[in-house]
Design a protein around this motif. Sequence first.
Motif, mmCIF file in Angstrom:
data_model
loop_
_atom_site.group_PDB
_atom_site.id
_atom_site.type_symbol
_atom_site.label_atom_id
_atom_site.label_comp_id
_atom_site.label_asym_id
_atom_site.label_seq_id
_atom_site.Cartn_x
_atom_site.Cartn_y
_atom_site.Cartn_z
ATOM 1 N N VAL A 57 0.840 -1.200 0.000
ATOM 2 C CA VAL A 57 0.000 0.000 0.000
ATOM 3 C C VAL A 57 0.879 1.255 0.000
ATOM 4 C CG1 VAL A 57 -1.555 1.369 1.438
ATOM 5 C CG2 VAL A 57 -2.044 -1.041 1.036
ATOM 6 N N VAL A 60 2.212 1.869 -3.484
ATOM 7 C CA VAL A 60 1.165 2.359 -4.396
ATOM 8 C C VAL A 60 0.903 3.844 -4.141
ATOM 9 C CG1 VAL A 60 -1.278 2.161 -5.003
ATOM 10 C CG2 VAL A 60 0.091 0.097 -4.686
ATOM 11 N N ASN A 89 -0.837 -6.667 -15.680
ATOM 12 C CA ASN A 89 -2.287 -6.593 -15.841
ATOM 13 C C ASN A 89 -2.942 -5.733 -14.772
ATOM 14 O OD1 ASN A 89 -2.452 -8.349 -18.151
ATOM 15 N ND2 ASN A 89 -1.851 -9.983 -16.750
ATOM 16 N N ARG A 90 -2.459 -5.798 -13.566
ATOM 17 C CA ARG A 90 -3.021 -4.935 -12.520
ATOM 18 C C ARG A 90 -2.639 -3.478 -12.750
ATOM 19 N NH1 ARG A 90 -2.301 -9.448 -9.335
ATOM 20 N NH2 ARG A 90 -4.215 -10.094 -8.270
ATOM 21 N N PHE A 93 -4.795 -0.947 -14.944
ATOM 22 C CA PHE A 93 -6.082 -0.370 -14.532
ATOM 23 C C PHE A 93 -6.076 1.153 -14.701
ATOM 24 C CE2 PHE A 93 -9.106 1.487 -11.602
ATOM 25 C CZ PHE A 93 -10.227 0.706 -11.799
ATOM 26 N N GLY A 94 -7.056 1.634 -15.442
ATOM 27 C CA GLY A 94 -7.255 3.085 -15.538
ATOM 28 C C GLY A 94 -6.393 3.784 -16.570
ATOM 29 N N ARG A 96 -6.449 4.184 -19.648
ATOM 30 C CA ARG A 96 -7.085 4.957 -20.725
ATOM 31 C C ARG A 96 -7.525 6.336 -20.244
ATOM 32 N NH1 ARG A 96 -10.675 -0.033 -22.713
ATOM 33 N NH2 ARG A 96 -10.824 -0.182 -20.453
ATOM 34 N N TRP A 97 -7.762 6.457 -18.924
ATOM 35 C CA TRP A 97 -8.053 7.780 -18.364
ATOM 36 C C TRP A 97 -6.761 8.588 -18.262
ATOM 37 C CZ3 TRP A 97 -10.821 3.502 -17.102
ATOM 38 C CH2 TRP A 97 -12.214 3.612 -17.100
ATOM 39 N N GLU A 388 -0.867 -13.815 -11.231
ATOM 40 C CA GLU A 388 -2.324 -13.919 -11.295
ATOM 41 C C GLU A 388 -2.947 -14.399 -9.999
ATOM 42 O OE1 GLU A 388 -2.790 -16.265 -14.812
ATOM 43 O OE2 GLU A 388 -1.962 -14.626 -16.007
ATOM 44 N N ALA A 389 -2.119 -14.819 -9.062
ATOM 45 C CA ALA A 389 -2.649 -15.414 -7.823
ATOM 46 C C ALA A 389 -3.529 -14.434 -7.079
ATOM 47 C CB ALA A 389 -1.497 -15.860 -6.944
ATOM 48 N N TYR B 50 -15.162 -4.444 -5.773
ATOM 49 C CA TYR B 50 -14.548 -5.768 -5.875
ATOM 50 C C TYR B 50 -15.008 -6.622 -4.701
ATOM 51 C CZ TYR B 50 -11.096 -3.808 -9.187
ATOM 52 O OH TYR B 50 -10.459 -3.221 -10.244
ATOM 53 N N ILE B 54 -7.401 -7.384 -2.526
ATOM 54 C CA ILE B 54 -6.490 -7.569 -3.658
ATOM 55 C C ILE B 54 -7.200 -8.468 -4.659
ATOM 56 C CG2 ILE B 54 -4.225 -8.385 -4.416
ATOM 57 C CD1 ILE B 54 -3.137 -7.655 -1.690
ATOM 58 N N PRO B 55 -7.957 -7.853 -5.574
ATOM 59 C CA PRO B 55 -8.762 -8.646 -6.502
ATOM 60 C C PRO B 55 -7.886 -9.392 -7.511
ATOM 61 C CG PRO B 55 -8.930 -6.308 -7.022
ATOM 62 C CD PRO B 55 -8.098 -6.409 -5.787
ATOM 63 N N SER B 56 -8.447 -10.414 -8.137
ATOM 64 C CA SER B 56 -7.726 -11.173 -9.155
ATOM 65 C C SER B 56 -7.492 -10.296 -10.377
ATOM 66 C CB SER B 56 -8.530 -12.399 -9.561
ATOM 67 O OG SER B 56 -9.685 -11.992 -10.288
ATOM 68 N N VAL B 57 -6.546 -10.716 -11.205
ATOM 69 C CA VAL B 57 -6.280 -9.995 -12.450
ATOM 70 C C VAL B 57 -7.552 -9.929 -13.301
ATOM 71 C CG1 VAL B 57 -5.057 -10.164 -14.651
ATOM 72 C CG2 VAL B 57 -3.795 -10.398 -12.520
ATOM 73 N N VAL B 60 -9.856 -7.236 -11.986
ATOM 74 C CA VAL B 60 -9.354 -5.888 -12.270
ATOM 75 C C VAL B 60 -9.632 -5.532 -13.727
ATOM 76 C CG1 VAL B 60 -7.262 -4.464 -12.448
ATOM 77 C CG2 VAL B 60 -7.596 -5.957 -10.472
ATOM 78 N N GLU B 61 -9.373 -6.482 -14.622
ATOM 79 C CA GLU B 61 -9.602 -6.225 -16.045
ATOM 80 C C GLU B 61 -11.083 -5.974 -16.324
ATOM 81 O OE1 GLU B 61 -5.827 -8.684 -17.980
ATOM 82 O OE2 GLU B 61 -7.828 -9.606 -17.974
ATOM 83 N N PHE B 63 -13.460 -4.910 -14.221
ATOM 84 C CA PHE B 63 -13.961 -3.667 -13.635
ATOM 85 C C PHE B 63 -13.461 -2.459 -14.431
ATOM 86 C CE2 PHE B 63 -13.987 -0.422 -10.102
ATOM 87 C CZ PHE B 63 -15.361 -0.248 -10.133
ATOM 88 N N ASP B 64 -12.216 -2.518 -14.888
ATOM 89 C CA ASP B 64 -11.671 -1.450 -15.744
ATOM 90 C C ASP B 64 -12.523 -1.301 -17.007
ATOM 91 O OD1 ASP B 64 -9.231 0.328 -16.512
ATOM 92 O OD2 ASP B 64 -9.396 -1.041 -18.207
ATOM 93 N N ARG B 90 -5.315 0.799 -2.141
ATOM 94 C CA ARG B 90 -4.878 0.394 -3.479
ATOM 95 C C ARG B 90 -5.846 0.917 -4.540
ATOM 96 N NH1 ARG B 90 -2.906 -4.058 -0.797
ATOM 97 N NH2 ARG B 90 -0.704 -4.439 -1.200
ATOM 98 N N GLU B 387 -5.304 -6.009 4.840
ATOM 99 C CA GLU B 387 -5.300 -5.153 3.657
ATOM 100 C C GLU B 387 -3.903 -4.672 3.320
ATOM 101 O OE1 GLU B 387 -6.694 -0.790 2.308
ATOM 102 O OE2 GLU B 387 -7.975 -1.767 3.772
#
Lengths: 389, 389
Positions: A57, A60, A89-90, A93-94, A96-97, A388-389, B50, B54-57, B60-61, B63-64, B90, B387
């Motif tokens: 955290v 980030v 992949n994480r 996120f975002g 495109r904004w 991916e876990a 979510y 810590i959501p899965s990849v 995240v994809e 929701f984006d 996060r 968290e």
Amino acid sequence: MKLLHTADWHIGKQLNGFDLLDEQWHAFETIRQIAKDEKVDGIIIAGDLYDRAIPSVAAVEAFDKMLHILNIEDGLPVYAISGNHDGANRLNFGNRWFEENQLYLRTQISEAFQPVELNDVQIFMLPFFDPIDARIYFDIDEPSDLRSIDSAIALVIDRMKEQFNPSKKQILITHFHVTGEQNADYELTSETTSTVGGLNAVRATHFKDFDYVALGHLHLWQASPDKYVRYSGSPVKFNTKEATNEKGVYIVEITEKGVTSDFRKITPKNDLIVLKGTFDELMSKDFSSKQPKKGEAFFSVKLTDRPLVKNIRQSLSEVYGDVVELHFMGQSTVGTWDEEELSQRTVASDQDILKQFYEDVTAGQEMSLQQINLVEDVLQEVRKAGEEA
Amino acid sequence: MKLLHTADWHIGKQLNGFDLLDEQWHAFETIRQIAKDEKVDGIIIAGDLYDRAIPSVAAVEAFDKMLHILNIEDGLPVYAISGNHDGANRLNFGNRWFEENQLYLRTQISEAFQPVELNDVQIFMLPFFDPIDARIYFDIDEPSDLRSIDSAIALVIDRMKEQFNPSKKQILITHFHVTGEQNADYELTSETTSTVGGLNAVRATHFKDFDYVALGHLHLWQASPDKYVRYSGSPVKFNTKEATNEKGVYIVEITEKGVTSDFRKITPKNDLIVLKGTFDELMSKDFSSKQPKKGEAFFSVKLTDRPLVKNIRQSLSEVYGDVVELHFMGQSTVGTWDEEELSQRTVASDQDILKQFYEDVTAGQEMSLQQINLVEDVLQEVRKAGEEA
């Protein structure tokens, strides 16, 4: 136009449990000042933004703040890609904004073929990828047809060239171990956890049609293949191999005539100092008084003896403060320490470790190409699964 | 103006290992269609975006993509807050870039006091928080001075009121267990992992000065305290307690005269069906032919007997497909199953479980208020640590 080229920020990295975030903030502020002084038109961060796929955290929050300062407060375009340490992949996120505000954060091979179009320059951004990502992108079923990064890069560059506008200069930002003629000696100077050389290396000759290639991955600028294919190095010293090397960024100037790049130094706030000697030597006032004060440096200590003293580490910490490493060299009552060998081991890739293990258990036989390929496939699966876990 | 009020998307949630992402996409597309048909001016998502910190990849994809469709493709302002399931810190990454495009993603109590100012409406966004966050924000050293969420909310609302513009309507978006006179029966209908009632409940009377409160947390719209303090409920059925309840969203219309809210139903693609009976009954063609086809529903099976048959679950799956739960009710050769009791247990909060344990080991003594407070403090620490790990 002028761009500032940096890489390998590894936000959130610790040195054996010692937090580097303060030092990373110091390096960031220096970079920001250089960008202001040089009146640059944008910042390149060539991968390994974070130190791990799921950053803490605190990491980030820090990275969000740093991007905000550069991109929103200072109004600079930022061109950042993911490296092998990032969770592509994480991190996506975002994005495109972000692009609406010229914060380009690219993490996918599929995003590499649409350059950012500036007046006189095209900026191609190729994040770190595994051969399997390229096989998926290029729809190649047979692993043997695209096993090495070198062959994947060849395909990628060919496709990029379709977008080349001959009236503009072409810049590439990427994150791989690139080998040329000049940097053959730096095979083992990469950061510790990624594989170096071998199947994961890319030949610099692939990049000959770009005017400048801004690389990340190896932490020393001296590892650059040539003056147009450059590593900026990391802004902070992340291990003792980097302790005596200067850190900094490149200022890349792109004119009609061509591209030049100049190094700008970052002076550490708390430096990483390697101390070498006997325990008594290091504990003597004569020696310690010549070192930075407690709390003003990180110390890596290499003792040339193994004294019969309790709490060696604690005694050293009382004098020096943050002792981030303690190594013993030479013989002791228990066995022989070869500090150089130990240090090599920490820099070895997973693949190299497996190769060495294979040689050890087979009395010196080398792994076949087929076996190496199998190992590489398995390691890729493991890395993917970890992310991916 | 018109707003669509939804909540508790829990992207990435699984039903005992069965992936719900397809169903969540179906619900999303329905929501998108309702927004178009109703020509709404914005979308409220009242927390638990979510399913985990810590959501899965894949989550995240997804929701984006969903946010991109609503906010960029359809050009709708989105007002989303974090719920107790979200990793607030996060999730916060990049939100200052999102706001440039009217994607408001608020995750911190500190962001609650600056409303989004529209022509005739102020939208206050109060993400889920723990009392400890409020103590930090309001600089209150003594835990006992601000232990319950109810007392923290009182302080928060007082500070919000300082920003009230009397010429505008005030809307609040938040994510708590809110109790009023009308919803006393729904104390146990929350989603499974959060605490319900008791120290974590907030009295609806706090919200009397808002024109509409868009709530998330409880998954049934029927749990709404009154018509101005509403739960939209989740758009998807997440457990068997929700199986027979309709799902949907609220269309909230704000005029000078006041606020009205109308429910719009979401029909599941693959419904969650509870089957109850003996094994032989459920396996009979007569019974099974009246149910949705294999692959077109999720089934929760409650057997009223415990037949001496091998592979009960497998046999049921062959007929019904996705058997997401299998419960046994009544007596068997091994013992007594009380399905209702088991089901209550899965809905119980961590605190309730500890209370029950205390009663069990002390032969029926109840925990003191001091002990309850201690337990709550420890649970909060554990949640924070989880968290931040």
